[in-house]
Structure formats: C-alpha cells, structure tokens
Scaffold this motif. Structure first.
Motif, PDB file in Angstrom:
ATOM      1  N   VAL A  32       1.286  -1.158   0.132  1.00 33.85           N
ATOM      2  CA  VAL A  32      -0.135   0.246   0.106  1.00 33.85           C
ATOM      3  C   VAL A  32       0.432   1.424   0.072  1.00 33.85           C
ATOM      4  CG1 VAL A  32      -1.819   1.270   1.144  1.00 33.85           C
ATOM      5  CG2 VAL A  32      -1.893  -1.831   1.074  1.00 33.85           C
ATOM      6  N   ASP A  80       0.998   6.007  -0.088  1.00 34.43           N
ATOM      7  CA  ASP A  80       0.696   7.105   0.021  1.00 34.43           C
ATOM      8  C   ASP A  80       1.169   7.776  -1.460  1.00 34.43           C
ATOM      9  OD1 ASP A  80       0.754   7.179   3.599  1.00 34.43           O
ATOM     10  OD2 ASP A  80      -0.930   7.839   1.819  1.00 34.43           O
ATOM     11  N   TYR A 104      -7.850   2.415  -5.075  1.00 33.05           N
ATOM     12  CA  TYR A 104      -7.565   3.290  -4.773  1.00 33.05           C
ATOM     13  C   TYR A 104      -8.205   4.310  -4.036  1.00 33.05           C
ATOM     14  CZ  TYR A 104     -10.027   4.796  -8.776  1.00 33.05           C
ATOM     15  OH  TYR A 104     -11.751   4.804 -10.029  1.00 33.05           O
ATOM     16  N   ASP A 105      -7.663   5.030  -3.520  1.00 25.80           N
ATOM     17  CA  ASP A 105      -8.464   5.662  -2.460  1.00 25.80           C
ATOM     18  C   ASP A 105      -8.178   7.380  -2.303  1.00 25.80           C
ATOM     19  OD1 ASP A 105      -9.510   5.945   1.443  1.00 25.80           O
ATOM     20  OD2 ASP A 105     -10.570   6.709  -0.552  1.00 25.80           O
ATOM     21  N   ASN A 154      -4.353   7.137  -1.572  1.00 27.83           N
ATOM     22  CA  ASN A 154      -3.444   5.562  -0.923  1.00 27.83           C
ATOM     23  C   ASN A 154      -4.174   4.467  -2.292  1.00 27.83           C
ATOM     24  OD1 ASN A 154      -2.987   5.564   1.944  1.00 27.83           O
ATOM     25  ND2 ASN A 154      -5.399   5.421   2.457  1.00 27.83           N
ATOM     26  N   LYS A 165      -4.645  13.503  -2.833  1.00 27.97           N
ATOM     27  CA  LYS A 165      -3.417  12.323  -1.747  1.00 27.97           C
ATOM     28  C   LYS A 165      -4.193  11.212  -2.418  1.00 27.97           C
ATOM     29  CE  LYS A 165      -1.443  12.185   2.635  1.00 27.97           C
ATOM     30  NZ  LYS A 165      -0.381  12.059   1.725  1.00 27.97           N
TER      31      LYS A 165
END
Lengths: 629, 197
Positions: free
Chosen positions: B6, B8, B49-50, B75, B73
């Motif tokens: 994962v 960022d 994705y988030d 994740n 931004k």
C-alpha cells in the motif's frame, strides 16, 4: 491412444508406425530444440506441413491434425525468435480452409499458445479475430448450405477459444476488445466482410465474455451504422425539393405505384427506388437487420434493459449529434418496440429531459424534440397514457416559456420554443382522435395548449405551414378550439419563418422516424409503425355516418366509431403488437385494393390522394366493419 | 504473499477544461483507467485506490488547451511481483507440460514442467490430472489447489507471470502450512530430547 501414420517426414517410406501421443510430442520438441543447435531439417519439415493447406488428401489432413496436436503439447518449447517462421505459419492459418477435426486441433493449439506466454496472447487473439471473416474466395459461398455449415463450425470454435483463453488469462477480454475494434473492416472494403464481422461482434456481446466487452462493442457497432448512414446523401433519397406535403405518399403505397409507373400519381418526396442500387444502403440494411435480430435475442434472454442503457448512451453520443441521421435511429425504435413499458418510456423520457435542459446546446434540444415528436407519432406500441404524459410535459414547458417571455414573434430568438410547439402539433396530427374523447386530457392538455398557441409569440405563424394547417383542420373538426385569425398557407410545406427557426440544419423539417426506406429493415419495423394512412383524422368523422350498411342510427354510429377505433382503443389496453400490426396493415392494404379512389386533383397535400373524396358513398364502397369482410 | 503493498501518493492530475463541470467524477474516471495496468511511476499494477482532493483550487496551465492541475492525495494498493518473490494463486489448468495459475483473480501465471521439481510426478487418478509428491503422499496439486510459487519473471504488459516450483517451500499451501507447523513441533521436541542426552 496409438496413432497410425502412413507417412512421417523422416521415417522410411515403406514402413507404417504406431506412435503414442507423447512420443509424437517429444519428437516435435526435439525438432524445435534442434533449431537452437543449428539443425533445421526436422523443423523445416514441420513448417512445411503447416503451410500445406489447399487441396489436402486425407492422409495429409491426418498429418496436419497430428502435427497441430503435437505442437499444442509442446508450446513451452516454442521460442518466439528461433521459431518465428513456424509461428507466422500458424498465425496465417484460416480455420475456414479445413474440416472440423483440423479446426479443433488448430483452436487447441492457439489456446495453448495464448496461455503459455504473455508474448503470444495478442498474436493469438489477433489470429482468432482474423478468423471472423472467411478468405475472399469463400465469401460468395456463405449463402450456400455448405458455406453456412462451415461458418457455424468455424465461429463456434473461435468463440469457444475466446472463452477458454479468458478462463486462464483473466485480462484477455480487455486485450481482445482493443484487437476487435482495431480490426473492424472499414465501410469501403469491397468484399463486404463487415457484415460477418459485425455478426461476430454481436455474438461476442451475447457470449460468455459479453459482460466485459459488450457495451464497448455495441457502441462501436452503432458508430459504424452512423458512418454508413452519413455516406448516404440526402440527395440520393429526395427526388424533388420540398414543395410537396410531408404527409403525402407514404411508402406502403410505393409498391402499387411502381407497378403503374405513372408520374403524376403523386410526386415522390422520399423514393425507395433511387436507393435500390446503392450498395452502401444495402450494407446498412444488412447491418441494421443483424442488429434487430440481436436485439430480439437479447429480449428473449431478458437482457434487453441492460443493453438498452448502452444503446441510449450511444444514441446520445453518436446518433443525436449526427447531422440528420437517416436510418440508424431505427435501432432505438425497434428496441423500444420490443419492450414498450420500460425501454419505450425510457427513450421518450430521455428525449424530453434533453429538450427541457437549458444547459444543452440549441441544436441538441431541437433535435431531441424532433426525435420525440416523430417517435410519439409513429410508435404503434406506445400507450395513450404515455403519449399524453409526454405531451403534457411539452405543453407545460411551452406554457412556462410563454409566460416568461413577453416578446413578439421572433423565429431566431425562440428556436427551441417553436420547435417544441411544432412537435406538439405534429404529434396531435397523428393522435388527436385519442385525446378528443377523454375529457380529462382535454382540460389538462388542450386548454394550456390553446394558451400557448394564442400567445404573442405566435407559433402558428412560425411553425411549418403544412403541420399547422393539418393540425388546425383537425382541431376545428374536433371542436377543440377556434382560431380567430385565418391562416392562408396555400398548401405550402414551409415558409420563410419556419426556415428561420429551423436554421441552417433545417430542423424544422426533420422527422427522423419517417417510414424507413431500407427494404429489409422496413419489414421488421412495419408491424409496429404508424403510417399516415392508418391515422383517422378527426375531420373524417363526417364520412363515418355512411359506413354502416343498415343506415345510420345513433347507436350504429357509435358502434361504428367503436369498430373504427377498436385498434386505437385497444392500443391503450396494450394488446400485443402482432395482433394489432398485422391486422391493421392487411386491413388497410385490403381496403385500398378495394376502393376505387380517383386520382388526386385536390389541393390538399396533407394525406395526399387519400383525402376527400377518400370515402365514397356506402352503396358503392364495401363496408369497413370487420364482420362484413 | 509478497508483492502487495500500500502506497501513499501525492499526485497531480491534469484535467481537460471540459471536465471542469464534474471534477470528482473525472478524477475517479482517470484513476479508474489506470486500474489493472502496470504503471511505471508506481512501479506496480494499480489494484485499488482511495483518493482525496487536497486543494479546491487548481493551477491552470498555459497553452493551447488550458488544462488545470489538481493536487490529490491517494492511497494506492499496488501489486509488483519481482523475481524470487513468493506468490500464491489458484490452479486453473494442469497438464503434463504445465500448471496454469491465476493470482489475485486477474494475473495469470504459468509453471512449465522444467520448473517443477523432480519431487512432483504427473499422475492421472480417476480421470483427474494432478501432480503428486513422491516423498510426501499427502502433498498433491490439482485443479483448484492454492499453491505458493516463486516468481521467475513478470511480463508487465500482459501481467503474465512465469513461475517455478523448484524451491522447497513452494507447493500446495495447505500442505506447506501444516508441514511447517509439524516440522517446527518436531524440531522442538527433538531438540528437547537431545538436551536430555
């Protein structure tokens, strides 16, 4: 398990050997491996077998089949660089040239290759897609039974191969989609391969990987339809200019007229004859028929609603924005006909929504309302309640517009408004009879409409004269309302004012669902289509008195009215299309055959030669009530 | 399973002016178009994705088409198999020549016969094809088995993995997990025994 080979390349010719499958596979593996060390003999023999494809003797067929099967077992030994001649030979093979056993073996080989290594996936999928279309020499044979059989054989194996590959390589459908879209033949391909290609595309859509690739494929098909549509110029269709009535001479009469070949029977505004030799029209016709049949199968499988969503989107993006699409929109018509309550209403609602949205560009809104008007008038399968609710929406919008705009007549400034008014009048020309008898509709619809028509903006003067004239005539006959001023149109189709609001695109004379000129399509559409001659305008009520043989009593008059309008009334109760359509058509056709109508000498253009004296006195004319036929 | 991570990410997404009416939908659509494709910047295949918009204001680029750049931004769930990583997948096809596996439901992997250790022998039992271990009777690989294998190479375009079952800790996951437990128990008790000697 054992296999008898009468002749294998490097074996002695007199001996017959039995080999097991695995022995053959290892032999082939050896041949492949030997290339790396420089010894190409057995490898070249292998390639030779692949290339030998025409006029094969039975033992050669067996050899080919065995070799293919062996290769399928040896895919891991195939190298993309060392064995490129073998690979290119395999990828050039066409299943159309072989019988079922070889085709099976070839399909198996392709599947094994595809799943063995990512490098081969695109090539294998490409090979399968190229098998959508037969080699050129075969195209003519497609119509014959032998050709059809071979076609079924090949296509079933091709599509089964897609499924197998997708099972083992989940992302394959995505790549397949790209390859299929890129491989679409253009409309200029002389060999007409596009028809069978589209057939395959639709088969993919309904197949097992259809969920993944279906919607993109459908949109690509509609795109192609529009491309073809646009190629047919309007001048190929129109023989005269716009000087005759729009309601004149609809196509169901064309067959009669072609026999008599008299030039003054009525000028053709739309001519099917001039499309006869047009090859693009023929192509479009065939593709549309394919699409119709596909929609039918979707409906049988219960998927129509989902497919329809894709079609709607495609319509908005492609068809609506195309300049005056001629026939491609009948795809929507047919889809709606297959499912009037859901799809039928959905289509109408979408068009109405587009029309009322201020944020949409003007041509889109005007185009949308033209589609809506033509659709509501021509769709036999729409319930009266649906039509009235749509009309009410239009009328309410027009009324609101009137109240918000206080200006005078100005075709340029209020184009959308005039388009809306014309749409309402056009629909009422076809459907007025239905509304006249329901008092609720009369008050909800016709009273606001009267306000709109009498407003300063004066739509009656601006809209297309032939539409306005017919509308006023029917309105007067039905005693809906009276117009203070008289409008003298002289049977004109159009006027300067209507041209002004129609603009450069001439959206004032755009009736997209006018009878379809493509022959095969038309036979599909006909049962669910309202021809003008089927419409009973309100002013014909006066002649209904003489219908009954027994003479005219009030009760009989009412009964007659009911008989006459049975079909229309039954529509409201949603009887099946087949019962309706075929009866209506045959009935009308039979009627025309029997009636001895003089040639049109009158000046009325609306309705053409079937205007007065359309109905002759009952003593001479056969009764129209169904029992007496 | 290795290979999943994962991340960022601070992203800048440039959108065409026509998309300005519905920005969030355009962002989701853009990111959606990256799914299940190998991305060099991320060095992996984007699986999920988030995303959050950092700044409501976006800088407009000068040029023929005034694209505007949004700062986001996100994740990101990434899949980036590298050689010598251990991956897990389900067997979907098995033959004498190869075992075909699907990893995470979207990536296909193949293990050819020469990459299967000699311990496994191809057998046909009750018309079912399988690979059975010669030394451990219970260790069997057939269609439907979840196996752990080593990555040899990864084709980034098609997301196709070439794997191997040479190494000792590859094979059927169920058997491996159980065997490792037993082994460690055996080791412990054996070493206890040894300490008494």
């Amino acid at each position: 398990m054992g296999l008898e080979l009468p002749k294998y390349p490097e074996m002695e010719e007199d001996q017959v050997f039995n080999f097991t499958d695995s022995e053959i596979v290892s032999h082939v593996k050896q041949a492949l491996a030997s290339v790396l060390s420089g010894d190409n003999n057995s490898y070249n023999q292998l390639v030779g077998v692949m290339h030998h494809s025409k006029h094969l003797a039975p033992d050669e067929v067996a050899l080919l089949e065995t070799t293919l099967k062996a290769l399928a077992g040896a895919v891991s030994s195939i190298d993309i660089t060392y064995h490129d001649s073998l690979l290119s030979a395999i990828f050039c093979m066409s299943m159309w040239n072989y019988g079922p056993h070889v085709a099976d073996a070839l399909a198996e080989l392709i599947v094994s290759l595809a799943i063995s290594n990512g490098k081969y996936l695109d090539l294998c999928l490409g090979m399968l897609v190229s098998n959508f279309t037969p080699p050129p020499y075969f195209l003519d044979k497609l119509k014959m039974p032998h050709g059809l059989e071979r076609k079924g054989q090949v296509l079933s194996r091709v599509h089964a191969a897609f499924k197998k590959i997708a099972d083992y390589v989940p992302l394959a459908p995505l790549r397949l989609l790209t390859i299929v879209l890129q491989g679409m033949p253009t409309i200029y391909h002389k060999d007409r391969a596009i028809v069978i290609y589209v057939e395959n595309m639709l088969k993919l859509e309904s197949g097992e990987i259809g969920e993944l690739v279906g919607s993109t494929i459908l949109m690509a098909v509609v795109d192609r339809l529009i491309e073809l549509d646009v190629e047919i110029g309007w001048d190929a269709i129109l023989q005269d200019d716009f000087s005759k009535g729009i309601f004149e001479m609809e196509l169901e009469d064309v067959d009669d007229i072609e026999e008599s070949a008299e030039p003054d029977v009525g000028e053709f505004r739309l001519s099917r004859k001039s499309l006869a030799g047009n090859s693009i029209a023929e192509l479009l016709d065939n593709l549309l028929v394919l699409t119709f049949e596909h929609l039918e199968s979707c409906e049988r499988e219960g998927r129509l609603a989902k497919v329809f969503e894709t079609l709607l989107q495609s319509f908005q993006v492609t068809v609506l924005s195309a300049y005056k699409s001629k026939f491609a929109q009948f795809v929507m018509f047919y889809a709606c006909a297959l499912d009037p309550e859901n799809c039928g209403m959905r289509f109408a609602t979408m068009l109405a929504d587009l029309f009322v949205q201020d944020s949409q560009p003007q041509p889109t809104r005007m185009s949308a309302v033209s589609y809506l008007a033509s659709y509501l008038s021509r769709a036999k399968f729409l319930a009266a309640s649906s039509i009235s609710s749509m009309l009410k929406r239009l009328v309410d919008w027009c009324l609101e517009y009137c109240e918000a705009h206080d200006g005078d007549i100005n075709p340029n400034a209020h184009r959308v408004f005039y388009a809306g008014c014309q749409a309402i009048m056009y629909v009422l020309c076809f459907r007025m009879k239905v509304f006249v008898d329901v008092p609720r509709l009369k008050s909800e619809l016709l009273i606001p409409l009267e306000q709109v028509l009498k407003h300063k903006l004066n739509p009656l003067k601006v809209c297309l004269p032939s539409v306005v004239e017919e509308f006023l005539r029917q309105a007067k006959a039905a005693s809906l309302f009276t117009v203070c001023k008289t409008f003298i149109f002289d049977g004109l189709l159009e006027s300067e004012l209507s041209r002004a609001f129609g603009g450069l695109e001439r959206l004032d004379t755009f009736f997209p669902f006018d009878p379809c000129l493509l022959k095969k399509c038309d036979s599909f559409i006909r049962p669910m289509f309202v021809f003008w001659s089927m419409v009973k305008p309100t002013y014909n009520d006066a002649f209904d008195d003489d219908d009954d043989d027994d003479g005219s009593s009030d009760d009989d008059l009412v009964q007659d009215f009911v008989n006459e309008n049975e079909d229309i009334m039954n529509d409201e109760f949603g009887k099946s299309l087949d019962e309706q359509g075929v009866d209506m058509d045959d009935f009308d056709y039979a009627l025309k055959k029997m009636s001895i109508t003089p040639k049109a000498t009158s000046n009325y253009k609306f309705g053409g030669r079937f205007q007065e004296p359309a109905r002759m006195p009952s003593r001479i004319r056969p009764s129209t009530s169904p029992e007496s036929l | 399973m290795e290979g999943l991570s994962v991340a960022d990410a601070n992203l800048v997404m440039y959108l065409h002016p026509s998309k300005s009416r519905n920005v969030s939908q355009s962002i989701l659509r853009e990111l959606g178009s990256l799914l299940f494709k190998f991305n060099e910047t991320f060095d992996g295949v984007l699986l999920a994705y988030d995303v959050n918009i950092l700044d409501k204001q976006a800088k407009i680029l000068s040029g023929v088409h005034p694209y505007f750049g949004l700062r986001l931004k996100a994740n990101l769930l990434l899949f980036s198999p590298k050689p010598d990583m251990l991956l897990e997948g389900k067997v979907v096809k098995l033959s004498q020549e190869s075992i075909h596996v699907i990893v995470l439901g979207f990536s296909s992997a193949i293990i050819t016969a020469e990459n299967i250790r000699g311990e496994f022998k191809y057998r046909t039992k009750d018309k079912e094809e399988l690979f059975a271990s010669k030394s451990h009777k219970r260790h069997v690989i057939k269609v439907g088995t979840m196996i752990r294998f080593l990555v040899k190479s990864f084709d980034e375009e098609i997301l196709h993995i070439i794997g191997s079952l040479i190494s000792a800790h590859t094979g059927s996951i169920r058997w491996l997990d159980r065997h490792l437990e037993e082994d460690s128990e055996f080791d412990r008790s054996f070493s206890k025994l040894k300490s008494f000697i």
